[in-house]
Design a protein around this motif. Structure first.
Motif, PDB file in Angstrom:
ATOM      1  N   VAL A   1      -4.623  -2.971 -11.947  1.00 18.04           N
ATOM      2  CA  VAL A   1      -3.229  -3.280 -12.253  1.00 18.04           C
ATOM      3  C   VAL A   1      -2.534  -3.988 -11.092  1.00 18.04           C
ATOM      4  O   VAL A   1      -1.331  -4.210 -11.144  1.00 18.04           O
ATOM      5  N   HIS A   2      -3.313  -4.362 -10.057  1.00 20.08           N
ATOM      6  CA  HIS A   2      -2.715  -4.920  -8.852  1.00 20.08           C
ATOM      7  C   HIS A   2      -3.070  -6.386  -8.627  1.00 20.08           C
ATOM      8  O   HIS A   2      -4.169  -6.829  -8.966  1.00 20.08           O
ATOM      9  N   GLN A   3      -2.139  -7.090  -8.002  1.00 20.99           N
ATOM     10  CA  GLN A   3      -2.419  -8.404  -7.455  1.00 20.99           C
ATOM     11  C   GLN A   3      -3.055  -8.232  -6.069  1.00 20.99           C
ATOM     12  O   GLN A   3      -3.166  -7.118  -5.553  1.00 20.99           O
ATOM     13  N   ALA A   4      -3.448  -9.335  -5.479  1.00 17.58           N
ATOM     14  CA  ALA A   4      -4.094  -9.290  -4.166  1.00 17.58           C
ATOM     15  C   ALA A   4      -3.184  -8.675  -3.105  1.00 17.58           C
ATOM     16  O   ALA A   4      -3.664  -8.032  -2.150  1.00 17.58           O
ATOM     17  N   ASP A   5      -1.867  -8.833  -3.269  1.00  8.01           N
ATOM     18  CA  ASP A   5      -0.937  -8.307  -2.270  1.00  8.01           C
ATOM     19  C   ASP A   5      -0.550  -6.853  -2.527  1.00  8.01           C
ATOM     20  O   ASP A   5       0.302  -6.288  -1.827  1.00  8.01           O
ATOM     21  N   GLY A   6      -1.165  -6.237  -3.534  1.00 12.32           N
ATOM     22  CA  GLY A   6      -0.884  -4.840  -3.823  1.00 12.32           C
ATOM     23  C   GLY A   6       0.225  -4.606  -4.824  1.00 12.32           C
ATOM     24  O   GLY A   6       0.439  -3.469  -5.272  1.00 12.32           O
ATOM     25  N   GLU A   7       0.940  -5.666  -5.185  1.00  6.42           N
ATOM     26  CA  GLU A   7       1.997  -5.523  -6.187  1.00  6.42           C
ATOM     27  C   GLU A   7       1.395  -5.464  -7.590  1.00  6.42           C
ATOM     28  O   GLU A   7       0.257  -5.899  -7.816  1.00  6.42           O
ATOM     29  N   LEU A   8       2.147  -4.917  -8.542  1.00  6.99           N
ATOM     30  CA  LEU A   8       1.682  -4.841  -9.923  1.00  6.99           C
ATOM     31  C   LEU A   8       1.572  -6.240 -10.523  1.00  6.99           C
ATOM     32  O   LEU A   8       2.416  -7.097 -10.279  1.00  6.99           O
ATOM     33  N   ILE A   9       0.538  -6.455 -11.317  1.00  2.00           N
ATOM     34  CA  ILE A   9       0.365  -7.751 -11.953  1.00  2.00           C
ATOM     35  C   ILE A   9       1.478  -7.979 -12.973  1.00  2.00           C
ATOM     36  O   ILE A   9       2.064  -7.021 -13.509  1.00  2.00           O
ATOM     37  N   PRO A  10       1.810  -9.244 -13.254  1.00  2.00           N
ATOM     38  CA  PRO A  10       2.914  -9.529 -14.192  1.00  2.00           C
ATOM     39  C   PRO A  10       2.731  -8.878 -15.560  1.00  2.00           C
ATOM     40  O   PRO A  10       3.722  -8.485 -16.200  1.00  2.00           O
ATOM     41  N   GLU A  11       1.484  -8.748 -16.015  1.00  5.45           N
ATOM     42  CA  GLU A  11       1.233  -8.164 -17.338  1.00  5.45           C
ATOM     43  C   GLU A  11       1.707  -6.713 -17.423  1.00  5.45           C
ATOM     44  O   GLU A  11       2.096  -6.244 -18.504  1.00  5.45           O
TER      45      GLU A  11
ATOM     46  N   GLY B   1       0.357   7.330 -17.079  1.00  8.37           N
ATOM     47  CA  GLY B   1      -0.404   6.718 -15.992  1.00  8.37           C
ATOM     48  C   GLY B   1      -1.893   6.684 -16.238  1.00  8.37           C
ATOM     49  O   GLY B   1      -2.637   6.206 -15.376  1.00  8.37           O
ATOM     50  N   GLY B   2      -2.334   7.163 -17.408  1.00  9.32           N
ATOM     51  CA  GLY B   2      -3.768   7.165 -17.703  1.00  9.32           C
ATOM     52  C   GLY B   2      -4.534   7.968 -16.673  1.00  9.32           C
ATOM     53  O   GLY B   2      -4.098   9.044 -16.236  1.00  9.32           O
ATOM     54  N   HIS B   3      -5.673   7.422 -16.252  1.00  6.70           N
ATOM     55  CA  HIS B   3      -6.515   8.072 -15.245  1.00  6.70           C
ATOM     56  C   HIS B   3      -6.518   7.287 -13.944  1.00  6.70           C
ATOM     57  O   HIS B   3      -7.485   7.327 -13.184  1.00  6.70           O
ATOM     58  N   MET B   4      -5.432   6.585 -13.681  1.00 11.93           N
ATOM     59  CA  MET B   4      -5.369   5.805 -12.457  1.00 11.93           C
ATOM     60  C   MET B   4      -5.147   6.722 -11.253  1.00 11.93           C
ATOM     61  O   MET B   4      -4.768   7.886 -11.394  1.00 11.93           O
ATOM     62  N   GLU B   5      -5.366   6.171 -10.056  1.00  7.10           N
ATOM     63  CA  GLU B   5      -5.098   6.951  -8.847  1.00  7.10           C
ATOM     64  C   GLU B   5      -3.597   7.081  -8.645  1.00  7.10           C
ATOM     65  O   GLU B   5      -2.805   6.309  -9.186  1.00  7.10           O
ATOM     66  N   THR B   6      -3.203   8.076  -7.875  1.00  9.11           N
ATOM     67  CA  THR B   6      -1.806   8.496  -7.871  1.00  9.11           C
ATOM     68  C   THR B   6      -0.844   7.416  -7.369  1.00  9.11           C
ATOM     69  O   THR B   6       0.282   7.319  -7.872  1.00  9.11           O
ATOM     70  N   GLU B   7      -1.262   6.615  -6.390  1.00  7.13           N
ATOM     71  CA  GLU B   7      -0.325   5.614  -5.889  1.00  7.13           C
ATOM     72  C   GLU B   7      -0.064   4.515  -6.920  1.00  7.13           C
ATOM     73  O   GLU B   7       1.042   3.968  -6.998  1.00  7.13           O
ATOM     74  N   SER B   8      -1.073   4.187  -7.723  1.00  8.03           N
ATOM     75  CA  SER B   8      -0.859   3.225  -8.803  1.00  8.03           C
ATOM     76  C   SER B   8       0.095   3.790  -9.846  1.00  8.03           C
ATOM     77  O   SER B   8       0.961   3.074 -10.375  1.00  8.03           O
ATOM     78  N   ILE B   9      -0.057   5.071 -10.146  1.00  8.85           N
ATOM     79  CA  ILE B   9       0.845   5.712 -11.103  1.00  8.85           C
ATOM     80  C   ILE B   9       2.266   5.738 -10.547  1.00  8.85           C
ATOM     81  O   ILE B   9       3.239   5.508 -11.276  1.00  8.85           O
ATOM     82  N   THR B  10       2.389   5.988  -9.252  1.00 10.87           N
ATOM     83  CA  THR B  10       3.717   5.980  -8.623  1.00 10.87           C
ATOM     84  C   THR B  10       4.370   4.615  -8.763  1.00 10.87           C
ATOM     85  O   THR B  10       5.549   4.503  -9.132  1.00 10.87           O
ATOM     86  N   GLN B  11       3.616   3.552  -8.488  1.00  6.89           N
ATOM     87  CA  GLN B  11       4.151   2.193  -8.649  1.00  6.89           C
ATOM     88  C   GLN B  11       4.565   1.936 -10.095  1.00  6.89           C
ATOM     89  O   GLN B  11       5.614   1.346 -10.365  1.00  6.89           O
ATOM     90  N   LEU B  12       3.728   2.365 -11.024  1.00  6.53           N
ATOM     91  CA  LEU B  12       4.003   2.153 -12.447  1.00  6.53           C
ATOM     92  C   LEU B  12       5.289   2.863 -12.866  1.00  6.53           C
ATOM     93  O   LEU B  12       6.154   2.268 -13.522  1.00  6.53           O
ATOM     94  N   PHE B  13       5.426   4.127 -12.489  1.00  5.11           N
ATOM     95  CA  PHE B  13       6.598   4.893 -12.899  1.00  5.11           C
ATOM     96  C   PHE B  13       7.864   4.400 -12.206  1.00  5.11           C
ATOM     97  O   PHE B  13       8.948   4.439 -12.797  1.00  5.11           O
ATOM     98  N   ALA B  14       7.742   3.930 -10.981  1.00  3.26           N
ATOM     99  CA  ALA B  14       8.906   3.365 -10.299  1.00  3.26           C
ATOM    100  C   ALA B  14       9.384   2.120 -11.036  1.00  3.26           C
ATOM    101  O   ALA B  14      10.598   1.933 -11.251  1.00  3.26           O
ATOM    102  N   ALA B  15       8.448   1.271 -11.439  1.00  2.00           N
ATOM    103  CA  ALA B  15       8.809   0.066 -12.196  1.00  2.00           C
ATOM    104  C   ALA B  15       9.389   0.438 -13.550  1.00  2.00           C
ATOM    105  O   ALA B  15      10.348  -0.197 -14.027  1.00  2.00           O
ATOM    106  N   ALA B  16       8.817   1.468 -14.193  1.00  2.00           N
ATOM    107  CA  ALA B  16       9.321   1.910 -15.495  1.00  2.00           C
ATOM    108  C   ALA B  16      10.753   2.428 -15.370  1.00  2.00           C
ATOM    109  O   ALA B  16      11.609   2.125 -16.205  1.00  2.00           O
TER     110      ALA B  16
END
Length: 297
Positions: free
Chosen positions: A137-147, A164-179
């Motif tokens: 779910v990440h771009q090269a710079d660590g940000e979430l991809i546009p999709e 957050g599915g079965h992703m690792e916790t920091e990815s879920i944190t990014q996802l929920f912050a964006a949500a």
């Protein structure tokens, strides 16, 4: 199992947000209509059926004639694994606009899941060979991809739930912050102590974004998959609070308990351990009803 009138009355109107009924590449004990029929035993307000492999909304539309005779409504959604094209806004749009109520971010295709279960170890054997590849779910710079943002916009549009599915916790944190930034209020973390590896501090952080923390009866049921001590579940509820906790089954698989039987056993165990009836209804009935869109908070 035989159920007592008291516990049936207490659980009346509960909601299961994590039912693995069929059809599915993995062998299932019940199909979606049978899951709804099972839910009638508790007057369930809804069952959300999940597949790691496909959009379950279309399953439900195909069996609408059977579902029409069942009092417990059954709802579907889509999991963003490689089998549906990963983070695929077009697939999400079709699922939600056809009646879907949930978007699960990658489970089997998440890096965290692959690391925890290489070659599918710990899961049933599929009846057919299922192609799978990692979804990031990440771009090269660590940000979430546009999709990801496109998917969240669709979730917001429909009022659906995102997990957050079965992703690792920091990815879920990014996802929920964006949500949260988009005004999404229905967010769920599945089984923090299975695959995810989210401790109390991380769960509290995610609750701060508006997320609920889900635990599965299938793990705490003495006839379930892991047979964890219900005292551990009570400890989670007390630490995070019933207002932020959801109970679901994660059942429907072949050779595992029926969801309602598991609900009855685990709910009874929690009451025996001292959980009050109001909190029990909050985690089995009220919170999941909100997440499924059946009522406001």
């Amino acid at each position: 199992m035989s159920e007592t009138p008291a516990i049936v009355k207490l659980l009346n109107g509960c909601v299961d947000l994590h039912c693995h009924s069929g059809p599915n590449p993995f062998p299932r004990r019940i199909d979606h209509a049978e899951a709804g029929k099972d839910g009638e035993r508790l007057g369930m307000r809804g069952v959300l059926v999940k597949s790691h492999h496909h959009n379950t909304v279309m399953d439900l539309l195909a069996m609408s004639d059977r579902l029409a005779t069942i009092r417990t409504p059954v709802f579907g959604g889509i999991t963003l694994n490689s089998m549906v094209g990963g983070i695929n806004p077009q697939a999400v749009a079709m699922s939600l606009r056809m009646g879907g109520r949930a978007v699960w971010f990658p489970t089997f295709s998440a890096g965290r899941h692959i690391d925890c279960h290489p070659e599918g170890v710990g899961f049933p054997t599929a009846s057919v060979e299922v192609p799978s590849s990692r979804v990031d779910v990440h771009q090269a710079d660590g940000e979430l991809i546009p999709e990801v943002h496109e998917v969240l916009d669709l979730v917001k549009e429909s009022g659906a739930m995102v997990t957050g599915g079965h992703m690792e916790t920091e990815s879920i944190t990014q996802l929920f912050a964006a949500a949260k930034d988009k005004g999404i209020t229905r967010m769920l973390l599945n089984h923090p102590d299975y695959v995810i590896g989210a401790d109390e501090a991380k769960c509290r952080e995610l609750v701060g974004y508006g997320a609920f923390i889900e635990h599965e009866t299938g793990f705490y049921d003495p006839e379930g998959t892991k047979k964890w001590d219900p005292k551990l579940l009570l400890d989670w509820i007390e630490k995070i609070g019933p207002e932020h906790t959801v109970i679901a089954s994660d059942l429907g698989q072949k050779d595992r308990p029926l969801p309602v039987d598991s609900y009855l056993r685990v709910a009874t165990a929690l009451l025996d351990l001292g959980l009050d009836e109001r909190s029990l209804r909050q985690i089995f009935c009220d919170n999941p009803a909100f997440l499924l869109g059946l009522e406001d908070r």
